[in-house]
Scaffold this motif. Structure first.
Motif, short mmCIF file in Angstrom:
data_model
loop_
_atom_site.label_atom_id
_atom_site.label_comp_id
_atom_site.label_asym_id
_atom_site.label_seq_id
_atom_site.Cartn_x
_atom_site.Cartn_y
_atom_site.Cartn_z
N GLY A 284 -53.58 25.23 12.85
CA GLY A 284 -52.32 24.50 12.86
C GLY A 284 -52.45 23.16 13.57
N PHE A 285 -53.11 23.16 14.73
CA PHE A 285 -53.34 21.89 15.44
C PHE A 285 -54.20 20.95 14.60
N PHE A 286 -55.22 21.51 13.95
CA PHE A 286 -56.08 20.68 13.11
C PHE A 286 -55.28 20.06 11.97
N ALA A 287 -54.37 20.84 11.40
CA ALA A 287 -53.57 20.33 10.29
C ALA A 287 -52.61 19.24 10.74
N VAL A 288 -51.93 19.45 11.87
CA VAL A 288 -50.88 18.52 12.27
C VAL A 288 -51.46 17.28 12.98
N LEU A 289 -52.63 17.40 13.61
CA LEU A 289 -53.19 16.28 14.36
C LEU A 289 -54.25 15.50 13.60
N THR A 290 -54.86 16.13 12.60
CA THR A 290 -55.96 15.45 11.90
C THR A 290 -55.67 15.30 10.41
N VAL A 291 -55.41 16.42 9.73
CA VAL A 291 -55.29 16.37 8.28
C VAL A 291 -54.03 15.62 7.85
N ALA A 292 -52.88 15.98 8.44
CA ALA A 292 -51.62 15.33 8.03
C ALA A 292 -51.64 13.82 8.29
N PRO A 293 -52.06 13.33 9.48
CA PRO A 293 -52.13 11.87 9.67
C PRO A 293 -53.11 11.19 8.72
N ALA A 294 -54.24 11.86 8.44
CA ALA A 294 -55.20 11.26 7.52
C ALA A 294 -54.61 11.15 6.12
N MET A 295 -53.90 12.17 5.67
CA MET A 295 -53.27 12.12 4.36
C MET A 295 -52.20 11.05 4.32
N ARG A 296 -51.41 10.95 5.39
CA ARG A 296 -50.35 9.94 5.42
C ARG A 296 -50.94 8.54 5.41
N GLN A 297 -52.03 8.35 6.15
CA GLN A 297 -52.68 7.03 6.17
C GLN A 297 -53.27 6.68 4.81
N PHE A 298 -53.88 7.68 4.16
CA PHE A 298 -54.42 7.44 2.82
C PHE A 298 -53.30 7.13 1.84
N GLY A 299 -52.18 7.83 1.96
CA GLY A 299 -51.05 7.55 1.08
C GLY A 299 -50.50 6.16 1.28
N ASP A 300 -50.42 5.70 2.53
CA ASP A 300 -49.96 4.33 2.78
C ASP A 300 -50.92 3.31 2.19
N THR A 301 -52.20 3.64 2.18
CA THR A 301 -53.19 2.70 1.64
C THR A 301 -53.00 2.49 0.13
N ILE A 302 -52.69 3.57 -0.56
CA ILE A 302 -52.54 3.46 -2.02
C ILE A 302 -51.08 3.34 -2.44
N GLY A 303 -50.18 3.21 -1.46
CA GLY A 303 -48.77 3.05 -1.77
C GLY A 303 -48.06 4.32 -2.17
N LEU A 304 -48.53 5.46 -1.69
CA LEU A 304 -47.93 6.75 -2.02
C LEU A 304 -47.32 7.34 -0.76
N PRO A 305 -45.99 7.50 -0.73
CA PRO A 305 -45.37 8.04 0.49
C PRO A 305 -45.65 9.54 0.65
N ILE A 306 -46.15 9.91 1.83
CA ILE A 306 -46.44 11.31 2.16
C ILE A 306 -45.71 11.65 3.45
N ALA A 307 -44.95 12.71 3.43
CA ALA A 307 -44.17 13.11 4.60
C ALA A 307 -45.09 13.51 5.74
N PRO A 308 -44.65 13.34 7.00
CA PRO A 308 -45.47 13.78 8.14
C PRO A 308 -45.81 15.27 8.07
#
Length: 459
Positions: A284-308
């Protein structure tokens, strides 16, 4: 004290085994062939008579001791103390007495509570020592009775086997009765829930807002119990997890079984299985501290909104967690396919890839389906990763980039905090639990059907 008592009873049973074995040998002056049963059976028979009744007595004593002392404690209170109290208030009074008895004093307890706490401690001590005395007496009595039966003609093997059969039957009955108890308790509470909420609303409603007032003066929403968003979130996260875990687990099993060097297999397989031993809160910590921010950052890069908090983050991490369930069981199933089937395929001119897809995988399908079923059940029942990475708000969506929730998360949410088991909010947890149980049962039925079908074809 309980641990020491159980350890003492186990030691007594072991000593009884040794003594009974030596006595049986001494009766025939070392000529073991004159015994009807081997000395080890004589020892096992006596040890069972010493250990089993006394340990069962301790377990039953522990189950009943608390209820008996609570009843005596209520009877010992001054007349009128519990007049006008409902069951919840009486339970709170008992909790206060036990808290004071343990030294956890908050404020100034009343004289009645202090006196009751002293009686509680005294009765607890008497009950413990009485349990020790009775358990040891039963163990010694069993030793005396069983030792008297030792003789060259005694059929100790039959007696030991009857005891073992009784234990296996008892364990089976415990498992069956436990399952029945779970089902009956879920069913009763679910029926109480459907007395208060329309079943059609629960199974087909599209709005899940169970926050209703459970005490006078509490301000909440009106309450809605449409569970479709909860079921949809559970299926969405489980589907994402299986989409991650199934190919990775299956391909890793094929590689380790058919392609990897034995030294590589001996290294990689234990590493994969370590994933199953990592606590879910770590995932759970890995998902909320690493995976979710990485996905959100990748989504911002390609213009795709991803919820926290998103279903994709929770499902992906959950898929990593359940990889060992598929890879390990699939590995064992493929490795168990007879070598003759491989050789026959190669003799017919099939390539290695064709042998894997046309021979090995169909033959190992029962084991593979067992691993997949176990992984699906694990994914459906996971809670911590979903709470931390996907959220607790029920929303009806098929978009994996948005937050969702699952059945298990809602069960936990409904049963924590200020709860009373007489309102729809709390009873909804039992209805969700029953649906989850039936869904898991359906998965088992489907898997058994598939396993039976392919076993008839390949065995």
């Amino acid at each position: 004290m309980i641990g020491y008592l159980l350890l003492l009873l186990i030691v007594l049973a072991a000593v009884s085994y040794v003594l009974a074995r030596r006595r049986s040998i001494a009766l025939v002056e070392g000529r073991e062939y004159e015994l009807h049963s081997r000395p080890s059976y004589h020892g096992a028979f006596v040890a069972a008579w010493v250990g089993i009744p006394s340990i069962l007595l301790v377990l039953v004593w522990l189950v009943l001791q608390g209820q008996v002392i609570d009843t005596l404690l209520l009877w010992s209170l001054p007349p009128g103390t519990t007049d006008g109290m409902d069951r919840g208030q009486v339970s709170l009074l008992l909790s206060e007495i036990k808290s004071v008895a343990q030294g956890n004093v908050f404020g100034e307890p009343s004289l009645v509570v202090q006196e009751a706490a002293e009686r509680y401690n005294r009765w607890q001590g008497i009950a413990r020592w009485a349990m020790v005395g009775v358990a040891l007496s039963v163990a010694l009595l069993g030793l005396i009775i069983a030792s008297r039966r030792i003789s060259p003609e005694f059929r100790a093997r039959h007696g030991a086997e009857r005891i073992l059969s009784g234990l296996m039957i008892a364990c089976s009955l415990i498992a069956i009765l436990t399952t029945l108890g779970i089902v009956i308790s879920l069913l009763i509470e679910t029926l109480r829930f459907f007395d208060k909420v329309n079943p059609f609303e629960f199974f087909f409603g599209l709005n899940w807002e169970p926050q209703i007032p459970i005490r006078e003066g509490q301000v909440t929403a009106g309450g809605a119990f449409g569970a479709i968003p909860v079921f949809a979130g559970t299926l969405l996260i489980a589907a994402i997890a299986m989409a991650v875990a199934t190919p990775i687990g299956l391909y890793s099993a094929i590689y380790l079984t058919e392609y990897a060097h034995p030294k590589v297999r001996a290294t990689i397989k234990p590493v994969l299985e370590l994933l199953a031993g990592i606590p879910t809160v770590v995932y759970g910590f890995f998902a909320v501290l690493t995976v979710a921010p990485a996905m959100r950052q990748f989504g911002d890069t390609i213009g795709l909104p991803i919820a926290p908090n998103s279903a994709l983050a929770a499902g992906a991490v959950m898929g990593i967690m359940i990889i060992p369930f598929i890879s390990s069981l699939s590995d064992d199933a493929i490795a168990a396919v007879p070598r003759s089937m491989r050789d026959g395929s190669y003799a017919m001119g099939a390539t290695k890839g064709e042998t894997i897809t046309k021979v090995l995988l169909p033959a190992a399908l029962p084991g593979i389906m067992g691993g997949v079923l176990l992984a699906v059940s694990r994914a459906i029942g996971e809670t911590m990763i979903v709470v931390m990475a996907a959220g607790i708000i029920a929303s009806l969506t098929a978009n994996p980039l948005e937050p969702v929730t699952t059945v298990t998360v809602q069960i936990v949410t409904l049963l924590i905090g200020d709860t009373e088991f007489d309102n729809p909010k709390t009873l909804a947890a039992f209805a969700l639990g029953l649906v989850l149980f039936l869904a898991t049962l359906a998965l088992n039925v489907v898997a058994l059907h598939i396993v039976r079908k392919y076993r008839e074809q390949y065995e």
